[in-house]
Scaffold this motif. Structure first.
Motif, PDB file in Angstrom:
ATOM      1  N   TYR A  89     -20.539  31.017  51.773  1.00  0.00           N
ATOM      2  CA  TYR A  89     -20.921  31.198  53.172  1.00  0.00           C
ATOM      3  C   TYR A  89     -22.195  32.041  53.241  1.00  0.00           C
ATOM      4  O   TYR A  89     -22.489  32.830  52.353  1.00  0.00           O
ATOM      5  CB  TYR A  89     -19.843  31.949  53.960  1.00  0.00           C
ATOM      6  CG  TYR A  89     -18.542  31.220  54.155  1.00  0.00           C
ATOM      7  CD1 TYR A  89     -17.509  31.336  53.228  1.00  0.00           C
ATOM      8  CD2 TYR A  89     -18.334  30.432  55.286  1.00  0.00           C
ATOM      9  CE1 TYR A  89     -16.295  30.688  53.429  1.00  0.00           C
ATOM     10  CE2 TYR A  89     -17.120  29.781  55.489  1.00  0.00           C
ATOM     11  CZ  TYR A  89     -16.115  29.921  54.557  1.00  0.00           C
ATOM     12  OH  TYR A  89     -14.925  29.274  54.763  1.00  0.00           O
ATOM     13  N   LEU A  95     -20.681  27.905  56.650  1.00  0.00           N
ATOM     14  CA  LEU A  95     -20.247  27.377  55.366  1.00  0.00           C
ATOM     15  C   LEU A  95     -21.402  26.593  54.743  1.00  0.00           C
ATOM     16  O   LEU A  95     -21.950  25.690  55.375  1.00  0.00           O
ATOM     17  CB  LEU A  95     -19.045  26.468  55.541  1.00  0.00           C
ATOM     18  CG  LEU A  95     -18.535  25.763  54.288  1.00  0.00           C
ATOM     19  CD1 LEU A  95     -17.984  26.774  53.277  1.00  0.00           C
ATOM     20  CD2 LEU A  95     -17.473  24.730  54.633  1.00  0.00           C
ATOM     21  N   TYR A 101     -18.484  23.837  49.493  1.00  0.00           N
ATOM     22  CA  TYR A 101     -17.244  24.256  48.876  1.00  0.00           C
ATOM     23  C   TYR A 101     -16.828  23.300  47.764  1.00  0.00           C
ATOM     24  O   TYR A 101     -17.228  22.119  47.765  1.00  0.00           O
ATOM     25  CB  TYR A 101     -16.131  24.488  49.897  1.00  0.00           C
ATOM     26  CG  TYR A 101     -15.418  23.276  50.440  1.00  0.00           C
ATOM     27  CD1 TYR A 101     -15.936  22.572  51.524  1.00  0.00           C
ATOM     28  CD2 TYR A 101     -14.185  22.864  49.922  1.00  0.00           C
ATOM     29  CE1 TYR A 101     -15.268  21.504  52.060  1.00  0.00           C
ATOM     30  CE2 TYR A 101     -13.506  21.787  50.459  1.00  0.00           C
ATOM     31  CZ  TYR A 101     -14.047  21.112  51.535  1.00  0.00           C
ATOM     32  OH  TYR A 101     -13.375  20.028  52.070  1.00  0.00           O
ATOM     33  N   ASP A 151     -18.134  19.236  49.774  1.00  0.00           N
ATOM     34  CA  ASP A 151     -18.948  19.111  50.982  1.00  0.00           C
ATOM     35  C   ASP A 151     -20.104  20.098  50.889  1.00  0.00           C
ATOM     36  O   ASP A 151     -19.884  21.303  50.885  1.00  0.00           O
ATOM     37  CB  ASP A 151     -18.087  19.403  52.215  1.00  0.00           C
ATOM     38  CG  ASP A 151     -18.822  19.160  53.531  1.00  0.00           C
ATOM     39  OD1 ASP A 151     -18.149  19.028  54.561  1.00  0.00           O
ATOM     40  OD2 ASP A 151     -20.072  19.113  53.519  1.00  0.00           O
ATOM     41  N   SER A 202     -22.766  19.747  53.037  1.00  0.00           N
ATOM     42  CA  SER A 202     -23.540  19.443  54.245  1.00  0.00           C
ATOM     43  C   SER A 202     -24.131  20.691  54.887  1.00  0.00           C
ATOM     44  O   SER A 202     -25.060  20.593  55.683  1.00  0.00           O
ATOM     45  CB  SER A 202     -22.683  18.695  55.258  1.00  0.00           C
ATOM     46  OG  SER A 202     -21.553  19.472  55.628  1.00  0.00           O
ATOM     47  N   ARG A 227      -9.568  30.183  47.388  1.00  0.00           N
ATOM     48  CA  ARG A 227      -8.301  29.833  48.033  1.00  0.00           C
ATOM     49  C   ARG A 227      -7.393  29.194  47.002  1.00  0.00           C
ATOM     50  O   ARG A 227      -7.841  28.360  46.196  1.00  0.00           O
ATOM     51  CB  ARG A 227      -8.567  28.866  49.183  1.00  0.00           C
ATOM     52  CG  ARG A 227      -7.344  28.405  49.970  1.00  0.00           C
ATOM     53  CD  ARG A 227      -7.747  27.413  51.075  1.00  0.00           C
ATOM     54  NE  ARG A 227      -8.147  26.123  50.520  1.00  0.00           N
ATOM     55  CZ  ARG A 227      -8.740  25.171  51.247  1.00  0.00           C
ATOM     56  NH1 ARG A 227      -9.010  25.369  52.511  1.00  0.00           N
ATOM     57  NH2 ARG A 227      -9.067  24.032  50.669  1.00  0.00           N
ATOM     58  N   LYS A 272     -11.739  22.530  56.017  1.00  0.00           N
ATOM     59  CA  LYS A 272     -12.738  23.602  56.045  1.00  0.00           C
ATOM     60  C   LYS A 272     -12.424  24.538  57.195  1.00  0.00           C
ATOM     61  O   LYS A 272     -11.904  24.127  58.229  1.00  0.00           O
ATOM     62  CB  LYS A 272     -14.141  23.029  56.256  1.00  0.00           C
ATOM     63  CG  LYS A 272     -14.611  22.111  55.159  1.00  0.00           C
ATOM     64  CD  LYS A 272     -16.037  21.668  55.400  1.00  0.00           C
ATOM     65  CE  LYS A 272     -16.164  20.842  56.674  1.00  0.00           C
ATOM     66  NZ  LYS A 272     -17.539  20.308  56.825  1.00  0.00           N
ATOM     67  N   LEU A 273     -12.824  25.801  57.038  1.00  0.00           N
ATOM     68  CA  LEU A 273     -12.708  26.766  58.118  1.00  0.00           C
ATOM     69  C   LEU A 273     -13.974  26.750  58.964  1.00  0.00           C
ATOM     70  O   LEU A 273     -15.072  26.813  58.418  1.00  0.00           O
ATOM     71  CB  LEU A 273     -12.517  28.176  57.561  1.00  0.00           C
ATOM     72  CG  LEU A 273     -11.113  28.696  57.283  1.00  0.00           C
ATOM     73  CD1 LEU A 273     -11.188  30.112  56.753  1.00  0.00           C
ATOM     74  CD2 LEU A 273     -10.256  28.636  58.533  1.00  0.00           C
TER      75      LEU A 273
END
Lengths: 115, 114
Positions: free
Chosen positions: A35, A45, A48, A56, A58, A95, B101-102
């Protein structure tokens, strides 16, 4: 557990230089997130990974940014060449598992200043 | 697409007063909702989360939040503010349509007056 580890904690560099930010996720965690936090744009973000695979990207601003995760215990975010507008705090989070209802654990962040 | 709106970028309360931080979300499927807290020069720390089941969720440091589907809200409350609660608070939403996603709100900075 040491938590998510980021290095360096502070980085000051000059425009045009390459910057590499490092992250060690919590052992056993499957997902890793990068992030960026700024006053203007808040918390964004960038990219990830699940099981070391980019899922992703993007949110990566442009080609100057790249991220890798060569193994489950290490990831890098590279900016080349850096620009003053890249100045921000960069957070890494990890996570356990792949489900969105699991908690993300954040590192302390790297404060990047590009002069 | 999912989104989060936090009303009030700055909230100031007196020590001992009720804390109420507002969060509204948008999600096309059942959401997962989170509140994170960020103390100065630190990373984010989870306060509480809602996934399924009981709509009133209790978290750390005496905070709680209630999921209200009809109002698409997940407001954070604490009955009595403490000086140590001064921090920035972020509401976030995740759901399976977004790849888990968050998405974070813009944050609310809480000040506590002695």
């Amino acid at each position: 557990d040491a938590g998510v580890i980021q290095s360096p904690r502070h980085e000051v560099t000059e425009m045009g230089q390459e910057v590499t930010l490092r992250c060690k996720p919590i052992s056993g965690h499957n997902s890793l997130f990068w992030y960026r936090q700024t006053m203007m744009r808040g918390l964004e973000l960038l990219i990830y990974f699940n099981n070391n695979v980019p899922i992703d990207d993007s949110g990566m601003p442009e080609d100057r940014f790249s991220a890798k995760m060569p193994n489950a215990s290490f990831s890098t975010l590279k900016i080349q060449p850096s620009e003053p507008r890249d100045s921000a705090v960069y957070f890494c989070a990890s996570r356990f598992g792949l489900a969105g209802d699991n908690e993300q654990f954040f590192g302390p962040g790297t404060r990047l200043t590009v002069l | 697409a999912q989104s989060v709106t936090q009303l009030g970028s700055h909230v100031s309360v007196s020590e001992g007063a009720l804390v109420l931080l507002r969060c509204n979300y948008s999600s096309s499927v059942p959401p997962y909702l989170f509140w994170y807290v960020q103390y100065p020069n630190q990373g984010l720390q989870l306060l509480l989360k809602y996934t399924t089941g009981a709509t009133l969720v209790k978290g750390i440091n005496g905070f709680e939040a209630e999921f209200k589907k009809s109002e698409t809200s997940f407001h954070l409350t604490k009955p009595s503010a403490h000086m140590s609660d001064a921090a920035e608070y972020f509401c976030a939403v995740s759901d399976r349509s977004s790849g888990d996603k968050l998405t974070f709100g813009t944050g609310t900075r809480l000040a506590v007056r002695p």
